[in-house]
Write a protein that holds these residues in place. Structure first.
Motif, short mmCIF file in Angstrom:
data_model
loop_
_atom_site.label_atom_id
_atom_site.label_comp_id
_atom_site.label_asym_id
_atom_site.label_seq_id
_atom_site.Cartn_x
_atom_site.Cartn_y
_atom_site.Cartn_z
N GLN A 21 18.29 -1.48 36.46
CA GLN A 21 19.57 -2.07 36.80
C GLN A 21 20.32 -3.21 35.95
N SER A 22 19.46 -4.18 35.55
CA SER A 22 20.04 -4.93 34.34
C SER A 22 20.18 -4.41 33.20
N SER A 23 19.62 -3.35 32.83
CA SER A 23 19.87 -2.92 31.51
C SER A 23 21.03 -2.46 31.15
N ILE A 24 21.89 -1.84 31.96
CA ILE A 24 23.35 -1.47 31.71
C ILE A 24 24.14 -2.66 31.79
N GLU A 25 23.91 -3.73 32.66
CA GLU A 25 24.64 -4.88 32.44
C GLU A 25 24.33 -5.76 31.26
N ASP A 26 22.96 -5.82 30.66
CA ASP A 26 22.71 -6.12 29.45
C ASP A 26 23.43 -5.48 28.13
N GLU A 27 23.55 -4.27 28.32
CA GLU A 27 24.00 -3.39 27.32
C GLU A 27 25.71 -3.54 27.19
N LEU A 28 26.53 -3.52 28.43
CA LEU A 28 27.60 -3.93 28.79
C LEU A 28 28.11 -5.52 28.01
N LEU A 29 27.10 -6.45 28.32
CA LEU A 29 27.53 -7.79 28.05
C LEU A 29 27.32 -7.89 26.50
N SER A 30 26.08 -7.11 25.72
CA SER A 30 25.85 -7.47 24.53
C SER A 30 27.25 -6.74 23.71
N SER A 31 27.89 -5.57 24.41
CA SER A 31 28.95 -4.95 23.46
C SER A 31 30.01 -6.22 23.59
N VAL A 32 30.38 -7.00 24.71
CA VAL A 32 31.18 -7.91 24.49
C VAL A 32 30.97 -8.73 23.69
N ALA A 163 44.72 13.88 32.68
CA ALA A 163 44.64 12.58 33.27
C ALA A 163 44.39 11.73 32.02
N MET A 164 45.10 10.58 32.03
CA MET A 164 44.62 9.18 31.29
C MET A 164 44.27 8.27 32.12
N VAL A 165 43.07 7.59 31.68
CA VAL A 165 42.41 6.56 32.38
C VAL A 165 42.19 5.32 31.43
N ASN A 166 43.11 4.39 31.79
CA ASN A 166 43.06 3.11 30.81
C ASN A 166 42.25 1.75 31.56
N LEU A 167 41.43 1.31 30.34
CA LEU A 167 40.48 0.33 30.89
C LEU A 167 40.86 -0.88 30.07
N ASP A 168 41.49 -2.00 30.56
CA ASP A 168 41.92 -3.42 30.02
C ASP A 168 41.64 -4.40 31.05
N ILE A 169 40.96 -5.33 30.69
CA ILE A 169 40.51 -6.59 31.32
C ILE A 169 39.70 -6.09 32.61
N GLU A 170 38.48 -6.04 32.17
CA GLU A 170 37.19 -5.67 33.04
C GLU A 170 36.14 -6.62 33.27
N GLY A 171 36.31 -7.84 32.83
CA GLY A 171 35.18 -8.54 32.73
C GLY A 171 35.23 -9.84 33.59
N LEU A 275 31.55 -6.23 34.70
CA LEU A 275 31.48 -5.15 33.69
C LEU A 275 31.02 -3.83 34.16
N LYS A 276 29.79 -4.03 35.12
CA LYS A 276 29.05 -3.12 35.78
C LYS A 276 30.03 -2.24 36.56
N MET A 277 30.65 -3.03 37.35
CA MET A 277 31.53 -2.48 38.54
C MET A 277 32.49 -1.68 37.88
N SER A 278 33.10 -1.99 36.72
CA SER A 278 34.07 -1.16 35.98
C SER A 278 33.42 0.23 35.44
N PHE A 279 32.44 0.04 34.83
CA PHE A 279 31.61 1.07 34.62
C PHE A 279 31.26 2.13 35.41
N GLU A 280 30.81 1.65 36.78
CA GLU A 280 30.44 2.46 37.66
C GLU A 280 31.71 3.24 38.46
N PHE A 281 32.60 2.33 38.60
CA PHE A 281 33.80 3.07 39.14
C PHE A 281 34.49 4.02 38.34
N THR A 282 34.60 3.85 37.04
CA THR A 282 35.14 4.85 36.17
C THR A 282 34.34 6.03 35.89
#
Ligand SMILES: [Zn+2]
Length: 294
Positions: A21-32, A163-171, A275-282
């Motif tokens: 569970q924490s690894s996807i969060e770590d992965e997302l944060l490390s990209s930011v 369909a186009m899905v835009n991601l802006d301001i997810e954090g 970030l994880k919420m955005s990832f899971e929802f998208t």
């Protein structure tokens, strides 16, 4: 003895689950953290390096916007980075702009969207797509939605667009904010509501939504939707802000606007849970869109 073995097994299982569970969060944060504060060129190279590391190919599509007037000529250079998947006739576009506003470190705007897009590309590599899918890192959004405009003129065949899905301001925050809801996206909204049900995340949709690359698609009458993760109450505040013609109401200023485009837009204010919420929802939305093509 048996009981202690079982306890031991359960403890290991629980710890490995929490690790996963924490690894996807770590992965997302490390990209930011990886993209924040970098120059324009540095942000571009960061994305390409991440894709190289994953062994994923991409198309780098440069563009120039040249404006000529009586006294001078201005050129804005940009480059979209596009990862292509699937083979269907109809296409899904998932986009996040990677340029930052001025000297802002651009962690939430839009390192957060870039992080989610990178993780989607990584985690969805084995999906059998019923559509063509373009994962687009758009450039020069902050200079007038240029990257998405040039992508449409170079790559989109309107009758093949799905369909186009835009991601802006997810954090930051804990609310999924989706919009702008209207006649242009009734089909997508059906799947957005299914994703809302499936994830159970706090969800607010708005007829008004701050401008980002989805607007380029709307101008060409291409179905589009934007997803942001924002602090509780900001969905309504942002919708109101757009209704007011982008004039902040001093009593009710959206929280995200206090940091966006400023020098304070840093990863220390970005939440891995958002970030994880955005990832899971998208991800859920993309899988539902994909299943519709079976
Ligand atoms: Zn942005």
């Amino acid at each position: 003895m048996k009981r202690s073995c079982l306890f031991f097994f359960v403890a290991i299982l629980a710890s490995s689950l929490s690790l996963a569970q924490s690894s996807i969060e770590d992965e997302l944060l490390s990209s930011v953290v990886g993209i924040e504060g970098k120059t324009h060129q540095g942000r571009n190279e960061f994305i390409k390096n991440q894709l190289h590391t994953l062994g994923i190919g991409y198309v780098a599509a440069p563009f120039n916007r040249i404006v000529v007037n009586k006294t001078d000529t201005t050129t804005t250079k940009g480059e979209n980075i596009i990862v292509r998947a699937g083979t269907g006739t109809k296409r899904i576009v998932v986009g996040a702009h990677y340029d930052a506003f001025g000297d802002s470190p651009g962690a939430n705007d839009n390192g957060s969207g870039v992080a989610v897009l990178l993780s989607l590309i990584k985690q969805l590599q084995d999906v059998e797509w019923n559509y063509s899918v373009d994962f687009c890192f758009f450039d020069q959004e902050e200079s007038g939605l240029l990257g998405s405009y040039y992508y449409i003129t170079q790559f989109v065949v309107p009758q093949h667009h799905f369909a186009m899905v835009n991601l802006d301001i997810e954090g930051t925050g804990e609310e999924v904010y989706v919009g702008p809801v209207g006649n242009n996206n009734r089909t997508i909204m059906r799947y957005v509501h299914e994703a809302e049900q499936k994830t159970g995340f706090p969800f607010v949709e708005g007829a008004e939504f701050p401008s980002s690359d989805q607007v380029s698609f709307a101008k060409f009458n291409l179905q589009d939707i934007a997803i942001s993760i924002v602090p509780k109450g900001d969905s309504e505040r942002l919708s109101k802000f757009v209704r007011n013609g982008y004039k902040a109401d001093s009593i009710d200023t959206p929280k995200v606007l206090g940091v966006m485009h400023t020098f304070e837009d840093r990863s220390r204010l970005v939440s891995p849970a958002s970030l994880k919420m955005s990832f899971e929802f998208t991800k859920t939305l993309l899988m539902l869109l994909n299943n519709s093509g079976r």
